[in-house]
Enzyme design. Sequence first.
Site, PDB file in Angstrom:
ATOM      1  N   ARG A 207     -12.371   7.108   1.220  1.00  0.00           N
ATOM      2  CA  ARG A 207     -11.688   5.942   0.672  1.00  0.00           C
ATOM      3  C   ARG A 207     -12.309   4.784   1.424  1.00  0.00           C
ATOM      4  O   ARG A 207     -12.145   4.678   2.643  1.00  0.00           O
ATOM      5  CB  ARG A 207     -10.174   5.999   0.904  1.00  0.00           C
ATOM      6  CG  ARG A 207      -9.442   6.979  -0.017  1.00  0.00           C
ATOM      7  CD  ARG A 207      -9.353   6.423  -1.445  1.00  0.00           C
ATOM      8  NE  ARG A 207      -8.856   7.392  -2.407  1.00  0.00           N
ATOM      9  CZ  ARG A 207      -7.569   7.546  -2.737  1.00  0.00           C
ATOM     10  NH1 ARG A 207      -6.643   6.819  -2.159  1.00  0.00           N
ATOM     11  NH2 ARG A 207      -7.232   8.418  -3.655  1.00  0.00           N
TER      12      ARG A 207
ATOM     13  N   ARG B 190      -9.853  -0.946  -2.377  1.00  0.00           N
ATOM     14  CA  ARG B 190     -10.427   0.334  -1.940  1.00  0.00           C
ATOM     15  C   ARG B 190     -11.055   1.048  -3.128  1.00  0.00           C
ATOM     16  O   ARG B 190     -10.628   0.867  -4.262  1.00  0.00           O
ATOM     17  CB  ARG B 190      -9.374   1.211  -1.282  1.00  0.00           C
ATOM     18  CG  ARG B 190      -8.192   1.632  -2.158  1.00  0.00           C
ATOM     19  CD  ARG B 190      -8.435   2.853  -2.991  1.00  0.00           C
ATOM     20  NE  ARG B 190      -7.203   3.412  -3.539  1.00  0.00           N
ATOM     21  CZ  ARG B 190      -7.140   4.089  -4.675  1.00  0.00           C
ATOM     22  NH1 ARG B 190      -8.218   4.247  -5.426  1.00  0.00           N
ATOM     23  NH2 ARG B 190      -5.995   4.602  -5.090  1.00  0.00           N
TER      24      ARG B 190
HETATM   25  P1  ADP Z   1      -4.301   3.946  -1.764  1.00  0.00           P
HETATM   26  O1  ADP Z   1      -4.460   2.507  -1.665  1.00  0.00           O
HETATM   27  O2  ADP Z   1      -5.436   4.670  -1.167  1.00  0.00           O
HETATM   28  O3  ADP Z   1      -4.027   4.353  -3.164  1.00  0.00           O
HETATM   29  P2  ADP Z   1      -1.575   3.842  -0.609  1.00  0.00           P
HETATM   30  O4  ADP Z   1      -0.871   3.285  -1.798  1.00  0.00           O
HETATM   31  O5  ADP Z   1      -0.905   4.945   0.114  1.00  0.00           O
HETATM   32  O6  ADP Z   1      -3.020   4.426  -0.935  1.00  0.00           O
HETATM   33  O7  ADP Z   1      -1.854   2.644   0.395  1.00  0.00           O
HETATM   34  C1  ADP Z   1      -2.507   2.881   1.603  1.00  0.00           C
HETATM   35  C2  ADP Z   1      -2.162   1.877   2.671  1.00  0.00           C
HETATM   36  O8  ADP Z   1      -2.715   0.621   2.355  1.00  0.00           O
HETATM   37  C3  ADP Z   1      -0.672   1.652   2.830  1.00  0.00           C
HETATM   38  O9  ADP Z   1      -0.366   1.513   4.204  1.00  0.00           O
HETATM   39  C4  ADP Z   1      -0.458   0.332   2.152  1.00  0.00           C
HETATM   40  O10 ADP Z   1       0.657  -0.387   2.619  1.00  0.00           O
HETATM   41  C5  ADP Z   1      -1.749  -0.368   2.497  1.00  0.00           C
HETATM   42  N1  ADP Z   1      -2.033  -1.500   1.602  1.00  0.00           N
HETATM   43  C6  ADP Z   1      -2.225  -1.451   0.277  1.00  0.00           C
HETATM   44  N2  ADP Z   1      -2.467  -2.679  -0.215  1.00  0.00           N
HETATM   45  C7  ADP Z   1      -2.422  -3.531   0.830  1.00  0.00           C
HETATM   46  C8  ADP Z   1      -2.585  -4.935   0.997  1.00  0.00           C
HETATM   47  N3  ADP Z   1      -2.873  -5.720  -0.029  1.00  0.00           N
HETATM   48  N4  ADP Z   1      -2.475  -5.447   2.239  1.00  0.00           N
HETATM   49  C9  ADP Z   1      -2.206  -4.656   3.309  1.00  0.00           C
HETATM   50  N5  ADP Z   1      -2.041  -3.340   3.224  1.00  0.00           N
HETATM   51  C10 ADP Z   1      -2.153  -2.775   2.009  1.00  0.00           C
HETATM   52  C1  CIR Z   2       2.078  12.107  -8.402  1.00  0.00           C
HETATM   53  O1  CIR Z   2       1.804  12.798  -9.387  1.00  0.00           O
HETATM   54  O2  CIR Z   2       3.055  11.347  -8.353  1.00  0.00           O
HETATM   55  C2  CIR Z   2       1.151  12.190  -7.214  1.00  0.00           C
HETATM   56  N1  CIR Z   2       0.264  13.313  -7.365  1.00  0.00           N
HETATM   57  C3  CIR Z   2       0.353  10.897  -7.084  1.00  0.00           C
HETATM   58  C4  CIR Z   2      -0.300  10.457  -8.350  1.00  0.00           C
HETATM   59  C5  CIR Z   2      -1.117   9.186  -8.272  1.00  0.00           C
HETATM   60  N2  CIR Z   2      -1.652   9.029  -6.989  1.00  0.00           N
HETATM   61  C6  CIR Z   2      -2.858   8.640  -6.711  1.00  0.00           C
HETATM   62  O3  CIR Z   2      -3.654   8.334  -7.547  1.00  0.00           O
HETATM   63  N3  CIR Z   2      -3.154   8.542  -5.432  1.00  0.00           N
END
Ligand code: ADP
Ligand code: CIR
Length: 343
Positions: free
Chosen positions: A215, A112
């Site tokens: 995103r 992403r």
């Molecule tokens: P971001 O990726 O935007 O930083 P998150 O860590 O909250 O935010 O992840 C968003 C969603 O994407 C969550 O449901 C997570 O489990 C899912 N996700 C992340 N990586 C993978 C992957 N490789 N395969 C499937 N789902 C994924």
């Molecule tokens: C923290 O400080 O733990 C939250 N604000 C998440 C920080 C990193 N998260 C992100 O980049 N999405």
Amino acid sequence: MDFPNFKPDNKSLLKKYLSEAVFRKLINKKTTLGYTLSQAINSGLVNHDSGIGVYAGDEESYDIFSDLLDPIIEDYHGFRKEDNHQSNLSLADLELENPDAGGEYILSTRIRVGRNLKGFPLGSMISDVERKEVADKVKNALSLLEGDLSGNYYSLKNMSDTVKEEMINDHFLFKQGDRFMEASGLNRNWPEGRGIFHNHKKDFLVWVNEEDQMRIIAMQTGADIKSVFQRLATALEQLEKELVFSYIDRLGYISSCPTNLGTAMRASVHISLPQLSNNKELLEEITKNNHLQIRGVHGEHSESKDAIFDISNQRRLGVTEVEAVKDLYRGVVELIRVEKSLE
Ligand code: ADP
Ligand code: CIR
């Protein structure tokens, strides 16, 4: 506002770099749009378990509050004040194979990027009218996507709780009510202006007006990282014909959280590591040496389950998109090698 009293067990980068001198220098400063230090640090003050603890309100925050943000940025990305960011989304430069061709370890791959629109404040400070304007511009650009990328936009407001829950459990949709975002002002007027776009196969998705205004996500089962990267790069090329993203030369793409600057890219795999899950020290050593981060199976601030981990690139700034994905690739190859040796 007085200098904050951080608890002894607070491990945030905010606590690490907000000295009294920096606090005094910045406390009366404001960006042109009016973002203040107390807004920038509120999330970290309210949430003692923050890893970072700060959010920007606009592009200019990274300049006005640089005495606090530059050291945080250097600590997280290894990117120094004198460095400049470079972008490279060329698939031709991404020479790598499927790291798990036999499909034994990697369940799925997701890449992403975060994007915000030039000329608008970021989510923690945007007005309700501007947020709607952003949503309309983004929806229009998404409606023009062609081929396999074309799909539909679903507003959060019109989505039933059952569908929402299903989409969150399937890892497609963002979670609700993140307390870190809440304290930064990012959740104001929820769920207005929030939504998700996805194509028919749900292997290309766009979150609208969550932590960042967009995103942009490519994901699929298995470990074909190149296909995921290619789909994302193609989408970005098409979207950039319609939208102007917030970008500054030194810091790359501008994001609400300083951890997402630069490429704003998080390339991740869901990987099953039963042996290494019983040897957390070794798991952490390998990920650290390869500039990788470990998250739980439901994303940030979630726990891992059944020895399945979300492993992703930690550095997003000061590396190109191609290099960020190569960080993931090299680390995952090493993790699989070690996991096999322990079996
Ligand atoms: P971001 O990726 O935007 O930083 P998150 O860590 O909250 O935010 O992840 C968003 C969603 O994407 C969550 O449901 C997570 O489990 C899912 N996700 C992340 N990586 C993978 C992957 N490789 N395969 C499937 N789902 C994924
Ligand atoms: C923290 O400080 O733990 C939250 N604000 C998440 C920080 C990193 N998260 C992100 O980049 N999405």
